[in-house]
Design a protein around this motif. Structure first.
Motif, PDB file in Angstrom:
ATOM      1  N   THR A 128       0.830  -1.200   0.000  1.00  0.00           N
ATOM      2  CA  THR A 128       0.000   0.000   0.000  1.00  0.00           C
ATOM      3  C   THR A 128       0.868   1.255   0.000  1.00  0.00           C
ATOM      4  OG1 THR A 128      -1.799  -1.131   1.165  1.00  0.00           O
ATOM      5  CG2 THR A 128      -1.773   1.273   1.277  1.00  0.00           C
ATOM      6  N   SER A 129       1.886   1.261   0.838  1.00  0.00           N
ATOM      7  CA  SER A 129       2.809   2.389   0.894  1.00  0.00           C
ATOM      8  C   SER A 129       3.530   2.568  -0.442  1.00  0.00           C
ATOM      9  CB  SER A 129       3.828   2.175   2.015  1.00  0.00           C
ATOM     10  OG  SER A 129       4.788   3.205   2.033  1.00  0.00           O
ATOM     11  N   MET A 130       3.955   1.455  -1.029  1.00  0.00           N
ATOM     12  CA  MET A 130       4.682   1.523  -2.288  1.00  0.00           C
ATOM     13  C   MET A 130       3.818   2.101  -3.404  1.00  0.00           C
ATOM     14  SD  MET A 130       6.407  -1.513  -4.547  1.00  0.00           S
ATOM     15  CE  MET A 130       4.850  -1.914  -5.340  1.00  0.00           C
ATOM     16  N   VAL A 131       2.584   1.598  -3.533  1.00  0.00           N
ATOM     17  CA  VAL A 131       1.692   2.085  -4.584  1.00  0.00           C
ATOM     18  C   VAL A 131       1.386   3.565  -4.381  1.00  0.00           C
ATOM     19  CG1 VAL A 131      -0.603   1.866  -5.615  1.00  0.00           C
ATOM     20  CG2 VAL A 131       0.697  -0.187  -5.013  1.00  0.00           C
ATOM     21  N   ALA A 132       1.159   3.956  -3.136  1.00  0.00           N
ATOM     22  CA  ALA A 132       0.905   5.371  -2.852  1.00  0.00           C
ATOM     23  C   ALA A 132       2.098   6.228  -3.250  1.00  0.00           C
ATOM     24  CB  ALA A 132       0.589   5.568  -1.370  1.00  0.00           C
ATOM     25  N   GLY A 133       3.302   5.709  -3.012  1.00  0.00           N
ATOM     26  CA  GLY A 133       4.499   6.455  -3.362  1.00  0.00           C
ATOM     27  C   GLY A 133       4.706   6.582  -4.858  1.00  0.00           C
ATOM     28  N   TYR A 134       4.262   5.589  -5.612  1.00  0.00           N
ATOM     29  CA  TYR A 134       4.401   5.604  -7.066  1.00  0.00           C
ATOM     30  C   TYR A 134       3.281   6.387  -7.761  1.00  0.00           C
ATOM     31  CZ  TYR A 134       8.272   2.340  -7.987  1.00  0.00           C
ATOM     32  OH  TYR A 134       9.513   1.761  -8.104  1.00  0.00           O
ATOM     33  N   THR A 135       2.269   6.752  -7.019  1.00  0.00           N
ATOM     34  CA  THR A 135       1.134   7.458  -7.616  1.00  0.00           C
ATOM     35  C   THR A 135       1.390   8.949  -7.653  1.00  0.00           C
ATOM     36  OG1 THR A 135      -0.423   5.756  -6.857  1.00  0.00           O
ATOM     37  CG2 THR A 135      -1.334   7.922  -7.406  1.00  0.00           C
ATOM     38  N   GLU A 136       1.319   9.530  -8.848  1.00  0.00           N
ATOM     39  CA  GLU A 136       1.523  10.966  -9.000  1.00  0.00           C
ATOM     40  C   GLU A 136       0.296  11.702  -8.449  1.00  0.00           C
ATOM     41  OE1 GLU A 136       4.011  12.800  -9.978  1.00  0.00           O
ATOM     42  OE2 GLU A 136       5.322  11.080 -10.357  1.00  0.00           O
ATOM     43  N   PRO A 137       0.483  12.524  -7.430  1.00  0.00           N
ATOM     44  CA  PRO A 137      -0.672  13.185  -6.823  1.00  0.00           C
ATOM     45  C   PRO A 137      -1.160  14.382  -7.637  1.00  0.00           C
ATOM     46  CG  PRO A 137       1.318  13.870  -5.699  1.00  0.00           C
ATOM     47  CD  PRO A 137       1.737  12.848  -6.723  1.00  0.00           C
ATOM     48  N   GLU A 138      -2.466  14.526  -7.666  1.00  0.00           N
ATOM     49  CA  GLU A 138      -3.046  15.770  -8.152  1.00  0.00           C
ATOM     50  C   GLU A 138      -3.242  16.673  -6.934  1.00  0.00           C
ATOM     51  OE1 GLU A 138      -6.552  15.015 -10.412  1.00  0.00           O
ATOM     52  OE2 GLU A 138      -5.649  13.336 -11.520  1.00  0.00           O
ATOM     53  N   GLU A 139      -3.551  17.917  -7.186  1.00  0.00           N
ATOM     54  CA  GLU A 139      -3.642  18.852  -6.067  1.00  0.00           C
ATOM     55  C   GLU A 139      -4.651  18.384  -5.028  1.00  0.00           C
ATOM     56  OE1 GLU A 139      -2.429  21.719  -3.720  1.00  0.00           O
ATOM     57  OE2 GLU A 139      -1.540  21.314  -5.676  1.00  0.00           O
TER      58      GLU A 139
ATOM     59  N   ALA B 109      -7.087   1.546  -5.457  1.00  0.00           N
ATOM     60  CA  ALA B 109      -7.599   0.765  -6.578  1.00  0.00           C
ATOM     61  C   ALA B 109      -8.283   1.657  -7.600  1.00  0.00           C
ATOM     62  CB  ALA B 109      -8.570  -0.302  -6.074  1.00  0.00           C
ATOM     63  N   VAL B 110      -8.814   2.777  -7.153  1.00  0.00           N
ATOM     64  CA  VAL B 110      -9.490   3.726  -8.048  1.00  0.00           C
ATOM     65  C   VAL B 110      -8.551   4.826  -8.515  1.00  0.00           C
ATOM     66  CG1 VAL B 110     -11.371   5.410  -8.226  1.00  0.00           C
ATOM     67  CG2 VAL B 110     -11.725   3.263  -6.969  1.00  0.00           C
ATOM     68  N   HIS B 111      -7.756   5.358  -7.601  1.00  0.00           N
ATOM     69  CA  HIS B 111      -6.954   6.548  -7.890  1.00  0.00           C
ATOM     70  C   HIS B 111      -5.458   6.267  -8.031  1.00  0.00           C
ATOM     71  CE1 HIS B 111     -10.503   8.961  -6.937  1.00  0.00           C
ATOM     72  NE2 HIS B 111     -10.632   8.256  -5.826  1.00  0.00           N
ATOM     73  N   GLY B 112      -5.031   5.046  -7.721  1.00  0.00           N
ATOM     74  CA  GLY B 112      -3.609   4.748  -7.737  1.00  0.00           C
ATOM     75  C   GLY B 112      -3.054   4.552  -9.138  1.00  0.00           C
ATOM     76  N   ASN B 113      -1.746   4.417  -9.194  1.00  0.00           N
ATOM     77  CA  ASN B 113      -1.035   4.199 -10.448  1.00  0.00           C
ATOM     78  C   ASN B 113      -1.525   2.909 -11.104  1.00  0.00           C
ATOM     79  OD1 ASN B 113       0.941   3.549 -12.423  1.00  0.00           O
ATOM     80  ND2 ASN B 113       2.472   4.756 -11.316  1.00  0.00           N
ATOM     81  N   ARG B 114      -2.088   3.036 -12.323  1.00  0.00           N
ATOM     82  CA  ARG B 114      -2.662   1.880 -13.011  1.00  0.00           C
ATOM     83  C   ARG B 114      -1.617   0.824 -13.369  1.00  0.00           C
ATOM     84  NH1 ARG B 114      -6.816   3.312 -11.234  1.00  0.00           N
ATOM     85  NH2 ARG B 114      -8.780   3.726 -12.323  1.00  0.00           N
ATOM     86  N   ALA B 115      -0.365   1.238 -13.493  1.00  0.00           N
ATOM     87  CA  ALA B 115       0.686   0.283 -13.832  1.00  0.00           C
ATOM     88  C   ALA B 115       0.968  -0.683 -12.693  1.00  0.00           C
ATOM     89  CB  ALA B 115       1.961   1.026 -14.222  1.00  0.00           C
ATOM     90  N   LEU B 116       0.450  -0.376 -11.497  1.00  0.00           N
ATOM     91  CA  LEU B 116       0.718  -1.207 -10.326  1.00  0.00           C
ATOM     92  C   LEU B 116      -0.501  -2.018  -9.898  1.00  0.00           C
ATOM     93  CD1 LEU B 116       3.034   0.994 -10.280  1.00  0.00           C
ATOM     94  CD2 LEU B 116       3.158   0.537  -7.841  1.00  0.00           C
ATOM     95  N   VAL B 117      -1.386  -2.321 -10.858  1.00  0.00           N
ATOM     96  CA  VAL B 117      -2.593  -3.057 -10.517  1.00  0.00           C
ATOM     97  C   VAL B 117      -2.260  -4.413  -9.905  1.00  0.00           C
ATOM     98  CG1 VAL B 117      -2.826  -3.997 -12.862  1.00  0.00           C
ATOM     99  CG2 VAL B 117      -4.829  -3.903 -11.351  1.00  0.00           C
TER     100      VAL B 117
END
Length: 219
Positions: free
Chosen positions: A45-56, A135-143
């Protein structure tokens, strides 16, 4: 570390800890394994969150998810070790000579073991929301990593649910009844229902993101 030394998540390598798990001692056992799976889910969970580019508008949420997951990883390893300790007491109680002392020891150990598993299971339930958000907002490459995290959470919840149920049932071995157990330990009894519901939710969430992976049955 030799075979007689107690293996914990803090003083053992993965090889050493799994070697201890493979021994027929029950400490660590399935409950501790469930704790380790929770740590895996938290780490992913931490890893996926870290790889996800945040929007404002998602930056704060991502930061919270990652911080909570990092805390959970540490807590899960501690809970795994606590479960191993509870398992030792549980096993020691069953090895006593038949009689009132054995029944009393089994009752005490069963309650403590059930409490340890319940805490582990409820921490896993608390982790579902973060993973559902990713699962909805995270980086799709890490499904695939999200699915593995869901699977790890499911293993934790399944283990906790089964252990709580078994430990509560053990209370009846001294002449009690399931209804008496329910009346005496209502929160533990209710935990089983909460864990069952969590399993259904995890399965539904996993199914909802299956389409994000490349299909293998396409013609």
């Amino acid at each position: 570390m030799d075979d007689t030394e107690e293996a914990t998540t803090q003083n053992s390598t993965v090889e050493q800890w799994t070697k201890a798990l493979a021994r027929s001692t029950g400490s660590p056992g399935g409950g501790a394994g469930a704790g380790l799976m929770l740590a895996v889910a938290a780490s992913l969970t931490s890893m996926v969150a870290g790889y996800t580019e945040p929007e404002e508008h998602t930056r704060a949420q991502l930061s919270r998810i990652r911080d909570q997951a990092q805390v959970l990883r540490t807590d899960a390893l501690r809970l795994a070790d606590e479960d191993a300790s509870a398992s030792r007491a549980f096993g020691a109680a069953f090895r006593l000579e038949p009689g009132p002392d054995r029944e009393s020891a089994i009752s005490r150990a069963s309650i403590e073991a059930a409490k340890a598993s319940a805490v582990l299971g409820m921490r896993a339930i608390d982790a579902i929301d973060s993973l559902a958000w990713l699962a909805v907002h995270g980086n799709r490459a890490l499904v695939a990593d999200i699915v593995v995290a869901f699977g790890s959470l499911r293993a934790t919840v399944t283990g906790a649910r089964t252990n709580v149920s078994f430990d509560l049932a053990a209370l009846s071995s001294g002449g009690g009844t399931p209804e008496l157990t329910r009346q005496q330990h209502p929160s533990l009894w209710a935990t089983v229902g909460a864990l069952n519901a969590a399993l259904d939710r995890i399965d539904a969430l996993t199914g909802e993101i299956d389409h994000l992976a490349a299909p293998t049955d396409a013609e």
